[in-house]
Design a protein around this motif. Structure first.
Motif, PDB file in Angstrom:
ATOM      1  N   TRP A 344       0.817  -1.197   0.000  1.00 12.55           N
ATOM      2  CA  TRP A 344       0.000   0.000   0.000  1.00 12.55           C
ATOM      3  C   TRP A 344       0.863   1.265   0.000  1.00 12.55           C
ATOM      4  N   LYS A 345       1.931   1.260   0.811  1.00 14.96           N
ATOM      5  CA  LYS A 345       2.804   2.426   0.907  1.00 14.96           C
ATOM      6  C   LYS A 345       3.524   2.698  -0.413  1.00 14.96           C
ATOM      7  N   LYS A 348       1.020   3.958  -3.105  1.00 13.47           N
ATOM      8  CA  LYS A 348       0.718   5.378  -2.921  1.00 13.47           C
ATOM      9  C   LYS A 348       1.885   6.237  -3.417  1.00 13.47           C
TER      10      LYS A 348
END
Length: 401
Positions: A344-345, A348
């Motif tokens: 997810w990091k 993003k």
């Protein structure tokens, strides 16, 4: 003197990572030809050398970024010891071995962070090169040992399939898939682009995929090539118009080559390989028997839901179900929560920076998680986790900038 010491730390770290690809050849020989799977070279090397070194480096590091790692390890260890005290353990060695395989990449990440911050600064291109070299060693191990007659059949009913001297076809296939992503980015970046090298190494990856014959490779190699090479035409890192035109041409030729191979597999009499490709084209990705796994879990007691069961659960080769069944909900949430957090990091970060490097890391980690859920042999594989350490470390480096 200080610079020499730092250089030794760096070389030692390289050896710890790359040696895994060589040691696993010995593991395949022990399990296949000596019928011995207890204290194999892989177990001895990782358990006796790599894990203690990485754990020592983690403990010596005072980085605040490792706090989630420590909390996760504490959660896992607490779950295991509570399970043991509840009398659920029938094989202590089996449970600890499975636990360490999952925790292994996070200890490795902590070790690399320690070396990076306190001993010697890692350059990003060194890590990409390391992942690429890892894949080359695995390719050599597959092709050479198949050629000399020591190849282990990937599927016993198909004589032409082989994973070289690596015993686990699915594990080896996933390693190649991740390493191929490393190679593509390495070849595009760092002013190292060479058409001849790109074509030759890509063909070696394709040939190795053909030998191993896993569905993940059949779909993963073409998809990663098309997506990574295609996106590089628009990526900010690639600025030369002639270079972009060359990438476009090579991608088109690669697609044509894959199509040509598929068309002629039938003429070569390799109907099994063709049938697997046809299954993929029809949307059959070979999901494991989830219904059987869920049925077993539904019969768990509350304690078994929390801490898993060694006696009342048979694995189905899906990491999501198997980790839950063997180690319980607490361990499963930790095991999948950490890679999902990293994914997810970096996703993003990709949406903000539009970087080709971020995209490659997203693809590599996505393959790792999807393979674990669909076909297993990812989060619970010490062989695969040996290279996924590099993916985590590169993500950490990207996010720290």
């Amino acid at each position: 003197m200080k610079e020499n010491k730092a250089r030794l730390y760096l070389i030692f770290t390289y050896i710890l990572i790359l040696a895994g690809s060589v040691v696993d050849l010995g593991t395949g020989y022990f399990t296949e030809f000596l019928n011995y799977s207890a204290l194999t070279p892989g177990v001895l090397f990782r358990g006796g050398v790599v894990l203690p070194v990485f754990l020592l480096w983690c403990l010596k590091s005072k980085s605040s970024s490792l706090i989630p790692l420590y909390l996760g390890m504490l959660c896992v260890l607490s779950a295991v010891f509570l399970g043991l005290s509840a009398g659920l353990q029938t094989s202590l060695i089996s449970k600890i071995s499975g636990l360490l395989k999952v925790v292994y990449p996070y200890l490795g990440l902590g070790g690399l962070i320690y070396i990076h911050k306190y001993k010697r600064y890692f350059h990003t291109n060194e890590i990409w090169t390391l992942g690429y070299y890892y894949g080359v060693i695995v390719i050599i191990g597959i092709i050479f040992f198949t050629y000399v007659g020591l190849g282990i059949q990937s599927y016993s009913h198909q004589l032409y399939t082989s994973s070289g001297l690596y015993g686990a076809a699915n594990d080896t296939g996933l390693i190649l898939l991740i390493a191929f992503c490393f190679f593509l980015y390495y070849n595009i970046s760092f002013q190292s682009f060479k058409v001849s090298k790109l074509i030759v190494i890509s063909l070696l990856f394709l040939f190795s995929a053909f030998l191993i014959n896993t569905k993940a490779l059949f779909i993963g190699i073409p998809v990663s090539f098309i997506v990574i090479m295609g996106y590089s035409i628009f990526a900010k890192e690639v600025k030369s118009a002639s270079f972009k035109a060359g990438i476009f041409l090579i991608t088109a030729l690669f697609i044509g080559a894959v199509w040509y191979i598929v068309q002629y597999l039938q003429d070569l009499g390799l109907t099994y390989t063709l049938s697997r490709i046809t299954e993929l084209a029809s949307g059959n990705f070979g999901f494991r028997n989830y219904a059987f796994g869920i049925e077993q879990i539904q019969n768990f007691s509350l304690t078994e839901h929390l801490f898993g069961s060694q006696r009342n659960f048979l694995i189905i080769e899906s990491d999501l179900i198997d980790i839950y069944g063997k180690f319980g909900m607490l361990f499963c949430l930790t095991a999948f929560g950490i890679p999902l957090f990293f994914l997810w990091k970096i996703f993003k970060h990709f949406l903000i920076k539009r970087s080709l490097q971020d995209l490659v890391l997203v693809i590599g980690l996505s393959f790792y998680l999807l393979h674990g859920v669909i076909a297993g042999h990812a989060l619970v594989s010490a062989q695969v986790n040996n290279i996924i350490i590099l993916v985590y470390f590169l993500i950490w480096l990207r996010l720290k900038r």
